[in-house]
Scaffold this active site. Structure first.
Site, PDB file in Angstrom:
ATOM      1  CG  ASP A   8      -0.047  -2.184  -3.841  1.00  0.00           C
ATOM      2  OD1 ASP A   8       0.981  -1.575  -3.500  1.00  0.00           O
ATOM      3  OD2 ASP A   8      -0.424  -1.949  -5.095  1.00  0.00           O
ATOM      4  CE1 TYR A  40      -0.554   3.786   1.201  1.00  0.00           C
ATOM      5  CE2 TYR A  40       0.776   1.577   1.276  1.00  0.00           C
ATOM      6  CZ  TYR A  40      -0.598   2.322   1.350  1.00  0.00           C
ATOM      7  OH  TYR A  40      -1.466   1.667   2.217  1.00  0.00           O
ATOM      8  N   GLY A  41       4.622   5.742  -2.696  1.00  0.00           N
ATOM      9  CA  GLY A  41       5.958   6.149  -2.926  1.00  0.00           C
ATOM     10  C   GLY A  41       6.915   7.473  -2.491  1.00  0.00           C
ATOM     11  CB  CYS A  71       2.822  -2.543  -1.237  1.00  0.00           C
ATOM     12  SG  CYS A  71       3.501  -0.590  -1.471  1.00  0.00           S
ATOM     13  CG  ASN A  72       8.646  -3.798  -3.910  1.00  0.00           C
ATOM     14  OD1 ASN A  72       7.834  -4.227  -4.726  1.00  0.00           O
ATOM     15  ND2 ASN A  72       9.892  -4.595  -3.746  1.00  0.00           N
ATOM     16  CB  CYS A 181       7.390  -0.602  -7.909  1.00  0.00           C
ATOM     17  SG  CYS A 181       5.477  -0.056  -7.736  1.00  0.00           S
ATOM     18  CB  THR A 182       3.468  -4.897  -6.427  1.00  0.00           C
ATOM     19  OG1 THR A 182       2.659  -3.672  -5.665  1.00  0.00           O
ATOM     20  CG2 THR A 182       4.534  -5.653  -5.464  1.00  0.00           C
TER      21      THR A 182
HETATM   22  N1  DGL Z   1       2.757  -0.807  -5.500  1.00  0.00           N
HETATM   23  C1  DGL Z   1       3.825  -0.180  -4.710  1.00  0.00           C
HETATM   24  C2  DGL Z   1       5.155  -0.583  -4.394  1.00  0.00           C
HETATM   25  O1  DGL Z   1       5.305  -2.077  -4.649  1.00  0.00           O
HETATM   26  C3  DGL Z   1       3.534   1.230  -4.247  1.00  0.00           C
HETATM   27  C4  DGL Z   1       3.430   2.174  -5.221  1.00  0.00           C
HETATM   28  C5  DGL Z   1       3.207   3.280  -4.878  1.00  0.00           C
HETATM   29  O2  DGL Z   1       2.078   3.481  -4.297  1.00  0.00           O
HETATM   30  O3  DGL Z   1       3.795   4.355  -4.785  1.00  0.00           O
HETATM   31  O4  DGL Z   1       6.271  -0.032  -4.173  1.00  0.00           O
END
Ligand code: DGL
Length: 248
Positions: A8, A40-41, A71-72, A181-182
């Site tokens: 993630d 990552y968003g 991670c979505n 989002c996880t």
């Molecule tokens: N946990 C991640 C997800 O499921 C990423 C969140 C992020 O880094 O912005 O989207």
């Protein structure tokens, strides 16, 4: 020694590892928090694909036989590329719009996710399939990832941040809210306090865990590792990962 890689952008994927270990307690997992590159968003798909390749290469060097993209945002951006380029099974996250659409009574489903997930073709495609059946309201969980990464899982400030992105969905009439989002399941107690009784939150992690088990069995990957356990690794200095792991 076979192992299963899980990654993630940060510690959020631990919400998926928690569910995976419930049904695969005897496996060996390598968890990678890409915290030096988190969040990552708001990153480009190209950036996330490059990170996902680098992490997969590392997982393979550690003997991983399968990788869970916990991670979505990374699933939406990179899983198709990973599947095309590597010869191991990948299991990803998918916003649980389907069970939400069949469970809503108000006819409005809320989706809480990152900007990257909500604008990705993969999500837009899923959404399109349910557009006739239900109304879908969306909200970016602004600041949620930062709360979890700083282990601020409750308290007045966390409540204010959570409320700002959750309330628009409640005002739109959503009675079923998808955690897309996880990181977000770690804020569930705060969300449940803010939402009126009867509002349901759906975390896709249990379904992902079941899917992983099926995929491993179908691929003939031996289960029941002689040395089960979890190795926690991160791309940057990390005070959160080990602490949050103790809470799952
Ligand atoms: N946990 C991640 C997800 O499921 C990423 C969140 C992020 O880094 O912005 O989207």
């Amino acid at each position: 020694m076979a192992s299963i890689g899980i990654f993630d952008s940060g510690s959020g994927g631990l919400s998926v590892l928690r569910e995976i270990r419930k049904i695969l307690p005897q496996e060996r997992f390598i968890y990678w928090s890409d915290n030096a590159h988190c969040p990552y968003g708001e990153k480009t798909a190209g950036y996330i694909i490059d990170r996902s390749r680098a992490i997969t290469d590392f997982m393979l060097s550690k003997g991983a036989r399968a990788v869970v993209v916990a991670c979505n945002t990374a699933t939406a951006a990179a899983i198709a590329t990973l599947r095309a380029e590597y010869d191991i099974p990948f299991v990803g996250m998918e916003p649980a719009v389907k069970p939400a659409a069949s469970g809503t009574r108000s006819g409005v489903v809320g989706v809480l996710a990152t900007a990257g997930t909500l604008s990705a073709p993969k999500y837009l495609n899923i959404k399109g399939q349910y557009a006739d059946a239900v109304r879908i309201a969306e909200s970016v969980g602004r600041g949620y990832v930062e709360l979890v990464e700083s282990l601020e899982l409750d308290g007045p400030h966390a409540e204010e941040v959570v409320r700002a992105s959750l309330e628009p969905l409640l005002e739109a009439g959503a009675d079923t809210i998808v955690l897309g989002c996880t990181h977000y399941p770690f804020l569930l107690p705060v969300m449940q306090r803010i939402a009126p009784q009867g509002v349901k939150f759906i975390d896709p992690a249990p379904a992902v865990a079941r899917r992983l088990k099926d995929v491993l069995e179908q691929a003939g990957i031996p289960l029941n590792d002689p040395e089960p356990g979890v190795e926690l690794l991160s791309s940057g200095p990390d005070a959160t990962l080990k602490k949050l792991f103790k809470l799952i």
